[in-house]
Design an enzyme around this catalytic site. Sequence first.
Site, PDB file in Angstrom:
ATOM      1  N   TYR A 139      46.979 -43.216  91.521  1.00 34.20           N
ATOM      2  CA  TYR A 139      45.096 -42.604  91.947  1.00 34.20           C
ATOM      3  C   TYR A 139      44.939 -42.203  91.008  1.00 34.20           C
ATOM      4  O   TYR A 139      45.353 -43.365  89.892  1.00 34.20           O
ATOM      5  CB  TYR A 139      45.634 -40.580  92.227  1.00 34.20           C
ATOM      6  CG  TYR A 139      44.544 -39.570  92.186  1.00 34.20           C
ATOM      7  CD1 TYR A 139      44.345 -39.908  93.338  1.00 34.20           C
ATOM      8  CD2 TYR A 139      44.456 -38.802  91.413  1.00 34.20           C
ATOM      9  CE1 TYR A 139      42.920 -38.952  93.831  1.00 34.20           C
ATOM     10  CE2 TYR A 139      43.267 -37.931  92.245  1.00 34.20           C
ATOM     11  CZ  TYR A 139      42.932 -37.639  92.806  1.00 34.20           C
ATOM     12  OH  TYR A 139      41.709 -37.041  93.143  1.00 34.20           O
ATOM     13  N   ARG A 172      30.654 -38.356  94.898  1.00 32.21           N
ATOM     14  CA  ARG A 172      30.464 -38.282  94.027  1.00 32.21           C
ATOM     15  C   ARG A 172      32.020 -38.423  93.227  1.00 32.21           C
ATOM     16  O   ARG A 172      32.367 -37.410  93.333  1.00 32.21           O
ATOM     17  CB  ARG A 172      30.253 -36.843  93.289  1.00 32.21           C
ATOM     18  CG  ARG A 172      30.522 -36.397  91.957  1.00 32.21           C
ATOM     19  CD  ARG A 172      30.461 -35.070  91.377  1.00 32.21           C
ATOM     20  NE  ARG A 172      31.722 -34.920  92.792  1.00 32.21           N
ATOM     21  CZ  ARG A 172      32.841 -35.049  91.363  1.00 32.21           C
ATOM     22  NH1 ARG A 172      32.772 -35.544  90.410  1.00 32.21           N
ATOM     23  NH2 ARG A 172      33.849 -34.213  92.141  1.00 32.21           N
ATOM     24  N   LYS A 175      45.109 -39.881  97.843  1.00 33.36           N
ATOM     25  CA  LYS A 175      45.023 -37.794  97.930  1.00 33.36           C
ATOM     26  C   LYS A 175      46.178 -37.930  98.183  1.00 33.36           C
ATOM     27  O   LYS A 175      47.011 -37.168  98.641  1.00 33.36           O
ATOM     28  CB  LYS A 175      43.621 -37.411  97.703  1.00 33.36           C
ATOM     29  CG  LYS A 175      44.210 -35.155  97.573  1.00 33.36           C
ATOM     30  CD  LYS A 175      42.831 -35.906  95.965  1.00 33.36           C
ATOM     31  CE  LYS A 175      42.880 -34.610  94.993  1.00 33.36           C
ATOM     32  NZ  LYS A 175      42.133 -34.943  93.811  1.00 33.36           N
ATOM     33  N   SER A 201      22.881 -31.111  81.526  1.00 39.60           N
ATOM     34  CA  SER A 201      22.392 -32.232  81.005  1.00 39.60           C
ATOM     35  C   SER A 201      20.746 -31.982  80.389  1.00 39.60           C
ATOM     36  O   SER A 201      20.040 -32.022  79.664  1.00 39.60           O
ATOM     37  CB  SER A 201      22.181 -33.035  82.277  1.00 39.60           C
ATOM     38  OG  SER A 201      21.172 -32.428  83.336  1.00 39.60           O
TER      39      SER A 201
END
EC number: 1.1.1.40
Length: 557
Positions: free
Chosen positions: A91, A144, A162, A325
Amino acid sequence: MKKGYEVLRDPHLNKGMAFTLEERQQLNIHGLLPPCFLGQDAQVYSILKNFERLTSDLDRYILLMSLQDRNEKLFYKVLTSDIERFMPIVYTPTVGLACQHYGLAFRRPRGLFITIHDRGHIATMLQSWPESVIKAIVVTDGERILGLGDLGCYGMGIPVGKLALYTACGGVKPHQCLPVMLDVGTDNETLLKDPLYIGLRHKRIRGQAYDDLLDEFMEAVTSRYGMNCLIQFEDFANANAFRLLHKYRNKYCTFNDDIQGTASVAVAGLLAALRITKNRLSDHTVLFQGAGEAALGIANLIVMAMQKEGVSKEEAIKRIWMVDSKGLIVKGRASLTPEKEHFAHEHCEMKNLEDIVKDIKPTVLIGVAAIGGAFTQQILQDMAAFNKRPIIFALSNPTSKAECTAEQLYKYTEGRGIFASGSPFDPVTLPSGQTLYPGQGNNSYVFPGVALGVISCGLKHIGDDVFLTTAEVIAQEVSEENLQEGRLYPPLVTIQQVSLKIAVRIAKEAYRNNTASTYPQPEDLEAFIRSQVYSTDYNCFVADSYTWPEEAMKVKL
């Protein structure tokens, strides 16, 4: 029962040279293996020697994944033999590198690949999966992946990794787990031009077609495997992650690990840190660098934890600030989503993080924006100037995206900083000679135990209270000795015990609240859950052979 060569090709059954002579004869595999008999411990030793011979973490990842494809029991025996050593390989952080090179590392398909072009046929595709009983699914659309962005179909490495930890850390049976990739395309131009890319070669499909695919998937899964099938959403883009969680959470047994799992492990670290700062969570001011799904998930769970201390929701929200941001999130600022608006305060607009830290003077600083080095020397020194024991969490993954390193944190806070990170860091020895072991706020403390608890009691829906309960259990498992060493989390070697305690606590509360569906309720809940845990020991395939009394076996003419 399979026989012959098929036994050796099935990772659920294959034991390699651990098959006894009698098993080899009865299974028709005698002669298909060398005339050698090895115990499982000897096989583990062989894998470890090969592992140590390799110098690249990616090569080590490929070695372990190849083992999973050949011999499942041995794979999990190796993982659980030293979980602290192997977790960073299967992982984070190595899985991020593996996803980036998934086409190159691809050996054998694992999981189910469903595309946007399969709409109307997902139920049929699920029939292709060989297992009829599935209790847990991890699904991604690859948009993502960790802090790496859109990796499209290469993101399949995340559900695979996972679910490996579902088993290694939580004991969920691997044949009851299913990794799923929903391939709707990718906006990553590099991948679209990559000759080794294994996914659809077009831009991402969005809008109604995307929503229809998700709706059909959820309906098909629950129709095939039941309403209690746990569906974990993983690495979806922010906009979809929150929207889909709100859409499905009260209809299906589902959660989003990036929002709720990350929140749980972060709050667990904060609860443990309170034993060092000697105050309440509601006494702190929290500043987030980042305002995506992880930050908002953590913030919402902090609010719930503060409310449990007796503070109103409004007062709790006032103690939480966020930077995205475009700068500090304040009322009246443009481009605020409803989720961000929730944490907007009356304040002038500010953009520079160093200036914001000086102005807000937080006691807790949490980084979840995947901006490597965002916590500068100045910020760390300022945090140490404002606070006797500043709490600073650099939770972004992989390591290259961490806001600061453990060494930088301890150096610039003069060893007073209370630190947790998303990726592992080596121990740091202070000028005083004291060695500190940075706490890794890895979601693997959360999702395996949650999955085991949810599956064991048949929990119908997974509320945020489950994740606050989980955070409390994790924090309780941190000893005073751990805290003195700088650890905010239990040692990884105890993760199976921690997962079991999480599962038992979740199940107890589910039965107390009448949200469980597995009845009758077991008298000894812990013993029942232990009985559900996967064993890495090999099964015996020798037929049950015995004789009758000689008189009873006489052939009568």
